[in-house]
Design a protein around this motif. Sequence first.
Motif, PDB file in Angstrom:
ATOM      1  N   GLU A  99      56.254  58.060  33.816  1.00 20.99           N
ATOM      2  CA  GLU A  99      55.364  57.669  32.716  1.00 20.99           C
ATOM      3  C   GLU A  99      56.076  57.797  31.378  1.00 20.99           C
ATOM      4  O   GLU A  99      56.004  56.897  30.535  1.00 20.99           O
ATOM      5  CB  GLU A  99      54.098  58.529  32.712  1.00 20.99           C
ATOM      6  CG  GLU A  99      53.146  58.171  31.589  1.00 20.99           C
ATOM      7  CD  GLU A  99      51.940  59.077  31.485  1.00 20.99           C
ATOM      8  OE1 GLU A  99      51.207  58.933  30.483  1.00 20.99           O
ATOM      9  OE2 GLU A  99      51.725  59.940  32.362  1.00 20.99           O
ATOM     10  N   GLY A 102      58.629  55.044  31.009  1.00 18.06           N
ATOM     11  CA  GLY A 102      57.920  53.775  30.840  1.00 18.06           C
ATOM     12  C   GLY A 102      57.451  53.594  29.406  1.00 18.06           C
ATOM     13  O   GLY A 102      57.536  52.503  28.833  1.00 18.06           O
ATOM     14  N   GLU A 136      59.692  50.777  27.740  1.00 19.65           N
ATOM     15  CA  GLU A 136      58.967  49.513  27.843  1.00 19.65           C
ATOM     16  C   GLU A 136      57.857  49.368  26.808  1.00 19.65           C
ATOM     17  O   GLU A 136      57.893  48.473  25.976  1.00 19.65           O
ATOM     18  CB  GLU A 136      58.393  49.371  29.264  1.00 19.65           C
ATOM     19  CG  GLU A 136      59.468  49.293  30.332  1.00 19.65           C
ATOM     20  CD  GLU A 136      58.909  49.499  31.735  1.00 19.65           C
ATOM     21  OE1 GLU A 136      57.701  49.279  31.944  1.00 19.65           O
ATOM     22  OE2 GLU A 136      59.689  49.890  32.610  1.00 19.65           O
TER      23      GLU A 136
END
Length: 187
Positions: free
Chosen positions: A42, A45, A49
């Motif tokens: 997480e 990410g 991203e």
Amino acid sequence: MSKAFTRESDGDDDEDGGAMPAVPAGTKNYITREGYDRLRAELFGLIDEERPRIVEVVHWAASNGDRSENGDYLYGKKRLREIDRRIRFLTKRLEIAEVVEPSVHHGRDQVFFGATVTYCDESGHETTITIRGIDEADNTQGQVSWVSPVAQALLKAREGDEVRLMTPTGWRQIEVLRVSYPTPANG
């Protein structure tokens, strides 16, 4: 004072975002390898991203001129604050995490972190729970945090033991019926 010098905030930036409970003072942040890997995924990410994507949207929205009524800009800035808050929280939690491998207790009948425990209350109702870390317990999956009252009552008990559990309605006697752990991976 110019608005440019005021701090944008919709809450306390030091908050953890309310997503997970605090680790009790003086204790370790026990977590399974799977839970650790999930939090780490997480975090990366968000960093690799989601944050860059939102920064790009905010940059585009800022280039459109008036920011005071620009929804993309305002929402993007708010979302960046949320992402940054979550990144700080996850970073702190992962820094203090102590990864525990429950399978080392495979075959034992004593309750430790990572155990799946079936217990019976005074009325004969059986419940099965798995003791997990604060950051990974999911009560919809029958998982409880190791700091929860039921886990605290069960820790170090053995199959056949009766323990006292404090509930909102008072003390209850529960009996440990079964204790199991994951099978160790053959490596």
